[in-house]
Design a protein around this motif. Sequence first.
Motif, PDB file in Angstrom:
ATOM      1  N   ALA A 290       5.838   0.262  17.741  1.00 19.69           N
ATOM      2  CA  ALA A 290       4.896   0.139  18.842  1.00 19.69           C
ATOM      3  C   ALA A 290       3.596   0.819  18.454  1.00 19.69           C
ATOM      4  CB  ALA A 290       5.480   0.807  20.077  1.00 19.69           C
ATOM      5  N   SER A 293       0.070   1.938  22.743  1.00 21.23           N
ATOM      6  CA  SER A 293       0.455   1.886  24.142  1.00 21.23           C
ATOM      7  C   SER A 293       0.985   3.232  24.631  1.00 21.23           C
ATOM      8  CB  SER A 293       1.518   0.812  24.341  1.00 21.23           C
ATOM      9  OG  SER A 293       2.552   1.027  23.414  1.00 21.23           O
ATOM     10  N   LYS A 294       1.021   4.196  23.733  1.00 19.95           N
ATOM     11  CA  LYS A 294       1.405   5.558  24.102  1.00 19.95           C
ATOM     12  C   LYS A 294       2.680   5.626  24.928  1.00 19.95           C
ATOM     13  CE  LYS A 294      -3.264   7.238  23.670  1.00 19.95           C
ATOM     14  NZ  LYS A 294      -4.469   7.352  24.454  1.00 19.95           N
ATOM     15  N   LYS A 296       4.136   3.616  26.897  1.00 16.94           N
ATOM     16  CA  LYS A 296       4.178   3.105  28.259  1.00 16.94           C
ATOM     17  C   LYS A 296       4.856   1.746  28.343  1.00 16.94           C
ATOM     18  CE  LYS A 296       0.392   5.632  30.282  1.00 16.94           C
ATOM     19  NZ  LYS A 296      -1.008   5.609  30.641  1.00 16.94           N
ATOM     20  N   GLN A 297       5.482   1.333  27.244  1.00 14.84           N
ATOM     21  CA  GLN A 297       6.153   0.033  27.268  1.00 14.84           C
ATOM     22  C   GLN A 297       7.500   0.125  27.927  1.00 14.84           C
ATOM     23  OE1 GLN A 297       5.624   0.104  23.159  1.00 14.84           O
ATOM     24  NE2 GLN A 297       5.151  -2.041  23.183  1.00 14.84           N
ATOM     25  N   PRO A 298       8.036  -1.017  28.298  1.00 15.05           N
ATOM     26  CA  PRO A 298       9.411  -0.996  28.783  1.00 15.05           C
ATOM     27  C   PRO A 298      10.302  -0.442  27.690  1.00 15.05           C
ATOM     28  CG  PRO A 298       8.667  -3.243  28.354  1.00 15.05           C
ATOM     29  CD  PRO A 298       7.474  -2.351  28.288  1.00 15.05           C
ATOM     30  N   PRO A 299      11.295   0.358  28.056  1.00 14.97           N
ATOM     31  CA  PRO A 299      12.155   0.940  27.042  1.00 14.97           C
ATOM     32  C   PRO A 299      12.957  -0.138  26.325  1.00 14.97           C
ATOM     33  CG  PRO A 299      13.067   1.269  29.225  1.00 14.97           C
ATOM     34  CD  PRO A 299      11.724   0.651  29.416  1.00 14.97           C
TER      35      PRO A 299
ATOM     36  N   ARG B 110       5.210  -3.905  34.087  1.00  6.05           N
ATOM     37  CA  ARG B 110       5.680  -3.480  32.758  1.00  6.05           C
ATOM     38  C   ARG B 110       5.768  -4.650  31.773  1.00  6.05           C
ATOM     39  NH1 ARG B 110      10.570  -0.367  32.184  1.00  6.05           N
ATOM     40  NH2 ARG B 110      11.504  -2.065  33.340  1.00  6.05           N
ATOM     41  N   PHE B 111       4.964  -5.663  31.983  1.00  4.02           N
ATOM     42  CA  PHE B 111       4.791  -6.819  31.086  1.00  4.02           C
ATOM     43  C   PHE B 111       6.029  -7.692  30.955  1.00  4.02           C
ATOM     44  CE2 PHE B 111       2.821  -3.101  28.571  1.00  4.02           C
ATOM     45  CZ  PHE B 111       1.834  -2.922  29.518  1.00  4.02           C
ATOM     46  N   ALA B 160       6.129  -5.549  20.317  1.00  3.23           N
ATOM     47  CA  ALA B 160       6.063  -4.140  19.935  1.00  3.23           C
ATOM     48  C   ALA B 160       4.885  -3.849  19.012  1.00  3.23           C
ATOM     49  CB  ALA B 160       7.371  -3.714  19.277  1.00  3.23           C
ATOM     50  N   GLN B 161       4.281  -4.900  18.454  1.00  2.00           N
ATOM     51  CA  GLN B 161       3.140  -4.692  17.558  1.00  2.00           C
ATOM     52  C   GLN B 161       1.810  -4.864  18.277  1.00  2.00           C
ATOM     53  OE1 GLN B 161       4.528  -7.788  14.935  1.00  2.00           O
ATOM     54  NE2 GLN B 161       4.932  -6.309  13.322  1.00  2.00           N
ATOM     55  N   GLY B 164      -0.784  -2.339  24.874  1.00  2.00           N
ATOM     56  CA  GLY B 164      -0.393  -2.675  26.243  1.00  2.00           C
ATOM     57  C   GLY B 164      -1.263  -3.771  26.837  1.00  2.00           C
ATOM     58  N   ALA B 191       0.148   0.128  34.212  1.00  2.30           N
ATOM     59  CA  ALA B 191       0.827   0.769  33.085  1.00  2.30           C
ATOM     60  C   ALA B 191      -0.100   0.912  31.878  1.00  2.30           C
ATOM     61  CB  ALA B 191       2.061  -0.044  32.694  1.00  2.30           C
ATOM     62  N   ASP B 193      -3.541   2.190  29.642  1.00  2.00           N
ATOM     63  CA  ASP B 193      -4.553   3.229  29.472  1.00  2.00           C
ATOM     64  C   ASP B 193      -5.866   2.707  30.033  1.00  2.00           C
ATOM     65  OD1 ASP B 193      -2.743   4.823  28.228  1.00  2.00           O
ATOM     66  OD2 ASP B 193      -3.305   4.218  26.204  1.00  2.00           O
TER      67      ASP B 193
END
Lengths: 325, 264
Positions: A290, A293-294, A296-299, B110-111, B160-161, B164, B191, B193
Amino acid sequence: MPRSDSDGGLDIPNRISARPVRKPGPYIAAVVVVVVALMLLHGMVTNPNFDWPTVWMYLFNENVLSGIGWTLQLTVYAMVLATVLAVILAMMRKSANPVLRGVSWFFIWFFRGTPVYTQLVFWGLLAVLVPRMALGIPFGPEFWSIDTKTLISAGTAAVLGLGLNEAAYLSEIVRAGIEAVDTGQSEAAAALGMRRSLIMRRIVLPQAMRIIVPPTGNETIGMLKTTSLVLAVPFSLELQFATNAIANRIYKPIPLLLVACIWYLVITTVLMMLQSRLEHHFGKGFDARAMGSKGKQPPLPGKTSGEPKDAVDKVNQATMVGLNA
Amino acid sequence: MSMQEQSLDAAGAPAIEIVQVHKAFGSLHVLKGVSLTVMPGTVTAILGPSGSGKSTLLRMINQLETRTGGEIFIEGELVGYKPLGNGGLRLLDDKEVAAQRSKIGMVFQRFNLFPHMTAVENVMEAPVHVGGVAKREAREQALNELDRVGLADRANYYPAQLSGGQQQRVAIARALAMHPSIMLFDEPTSALDPELVGEVLAVMRQVAKEGITMVVVTHEMGFAREVADQVVFMDQGVVVEHGGSDIIDHPQTERFGAFLKSVL
Ligand SMILES: Nc1ncnc2c1ncn2[C@@H]1O[C@H](COP(=O)(O)OP(=O)(O)OP(=O)(O)O)[C@@H](O)[C@H]1O
Ligand SMILES: [Mg+2]
């Protein structure tokens, strides 16, 4: 991969090249390990009790090789049967239909709750206990019937016994995998107009596989060795039985146990390689780091490295039977 | 485009009509008789403090939540139930629910991108497997959608790449790929920044310009003031105040005034 740490052909004028910190730990450990390994190897090679010439003589024996064939077949068929059943059982467990939930619960309760050895004995005795099987209305007319012996050979009984027992364990693994997928995934898919079965197939199961594969690898390797229990059926063609038979004939149990061990290790190695390829396949998108996004994404569901489970008694039984046979 | 112009349009029938909706989670009465009308092509902003039931209301519109009482109509069609001849109701089955949902796009806080698929695969997924579009065609359209949100160059990245803000733009493209007539947004920038909020709001402005009916739960007052045709303020499960975007600067009720002071 679009992004990587490597050179990437970029022109960075002040690119850092530094040598890693030298630590003595790894070298010391390596020396110790090599010395201990050499000592063990020396002991094993020179110890006459291991009787390596006999090991070598029987390593590629015809009966041993055909035993490997049968062991592999039992493992593959039992695991395929178990996997299919496990997915069905896991879905039934999550179903809205209380009858399906109950059946699934009962199946898991029963097949996990009784020893696999006993189950195999019963599968072997099925033809004696229930000589004919028939399709019809309970307490009413029969439409079709068949001799149990023709329907269920020793091989079929062995696969059924191993597969049904394994399905109970696997279904819990599958269920845990499905539950580990964030509910937001199903919601997003539902909001796109996807139907429940499609969501399961395209969105949930592929993500659950990441969690399901490592413990299933464990189970498969366990199954490889549990196949030696099928002499309870009795089914007497697999590897452990074949080596025991030779050992009893020539009165040399140790070298033949070594032959079996060597082959089990070879097969396990191959299975582990397969497992790591599967893990890589289903890890797609998750291995990517990741960024930006620090946190803050869904786990993302955590990677498990295989769960311990109560198969210890299975394995112990296998060894004991192997030694006694 | 103002409310008055809209209702004078051919429009006539509302895009969404919510009538006296109630929701209880067990003994917790979360929505207490909420009514709301959304005309086609308009933007409705829903404001309110945490726990006031905004998400619950939004999720009811596309049946991620069932309602305990009241009625919701999408383009005149009753949501979630089929009226029977005898005046009774029957629950919709899986297939009918999916069909109603496919007209409505939703974007989550949360996307909820599918992590095992690349950006373009995320966008293609529903057109291919729900809409039955051929893969090649769907990929081309998906690349266009990604271009619309400014992410054509990230098509083959996994979620993941992506940052946000980029993930949320992919999520918007994914919803738009089903060509919905209505888009629901549940705090789409909460969610993120602060420096990433702008890029997502810019995409949402563009969606609004294209005439898609939008319902947006948000804390972005600037966005609501500028883009919304209708502003709704909810508190403790009821609509306390609603009107044009001007009510943000001239609240009529004390509660809305207090809320605005606390967020501005
Ligand atoms: N599945 C649920 N089960 C029980 N209670 C719930 C459930 N979902 C929501 N609630 C409750 O309903 C109330 C309204 O929740 P909701 O998520 O709609 O609020 P919200 O206005 O969206 O708040 P926020 O701004 O924090 O997102 C809250 O008190 C919440 O705890
Ligand atoms: Mg909310």
